[in-house]
Scaffold this motif. Structure first.
Motif: not given
Length: 202
Positions: A20, A59, A68, A72, A118, A120
């Motif tokens: 990842r 992903f 993602a 981050e 999403d 996250e």
């Protein structure tokens, strides 16, 4: 006598160390050089040295990868803002984040590229917003005005606008060889009387 020789062709184990992380790092390199539109999961797999299907396992698709990256980025930004001593330094850290993580910064503020629902991403974005709000509400209302929400918008607009213009090389002439962070400190003092402890108007 039976042979234990592996079949012909390169054997690329699925657990490519931290696959990842390897794919994310390769994607950030591509975005920094050529923008998000240049991303291809197949190309990223080649760069990371794994099978072309491996990135999709983590992903799902290109949108998932960009989401993602944005999540981050917001997490990194939230941490940077939380560590600031006051509003002015929060703005400086915002600008520093954009300079140090230009690929994250570009993707984070391109909602059309991201998966809006999403979890996250939503959590990380909320943490960054909370950190900015905390820095703004710590300023005396007499200096920032009674509406903390609008003050947050003003602070964000200043930091984000400055960072965006800086990354696009639109401020090369105005900033010259001065430290962009010091230039931003001067700009923030023009808007918020108590943006930092060394404000000359305090």
């Amino acid at each position: 006598m039976s042979s234990t020789k592996s079949p012909a062709g390169p054997q690329r184990p699925y657990h490519h160390g931290d696959l990842r992380r390897a794919v994310l790092a390769a994607a950030l390199d591509v975005i920094a050089a050529d923008g998000p539109s240049a991303l291809s999961l197949r190309d990223l797999a080649r760069r990371a040295g794994v099978s072309h299907a491996a990135p999709a396992h983590h992903f799902k698709d290109r949108t998932g990868l960009l989401t993602a990256i944005a999540a981050e980025g917001y997490g990194l930004l939230a941490q940077a803002l939380r560590d600031a001593s006051d509003l002015r330094e929060a703005g400086v850290r915002y600008v520093r984040f954009a300079r140090e993580h230009p690929a994250h910064f570009q993707v984070m503020f391109s909602p059309g590229l991201l998966r809006a629902d999403d979890l996250e991403l939503g959590t990380a974005r909320a943490l960054a917003a909370d950190a900015l709000r905390a820095a703004v509400t710590a300023v005396d209302p007499g200096d920032r005005g009674p509406d903390a929400r609008l003050a947050s918008v003003a602070a964000w607009s200043l930091a984000h606008g400055f960072a965006t213009l800086l990354l696009g090389h639109n401020l090369d002439g105005a900033v010259g060889d001065r430290d962009p962070e010091e230039v931003f400190r001067a700009l923030s003092a023009m808007l918020f009387h108590s943006a930092g402890p060394d404000d000359p108007r305090n």
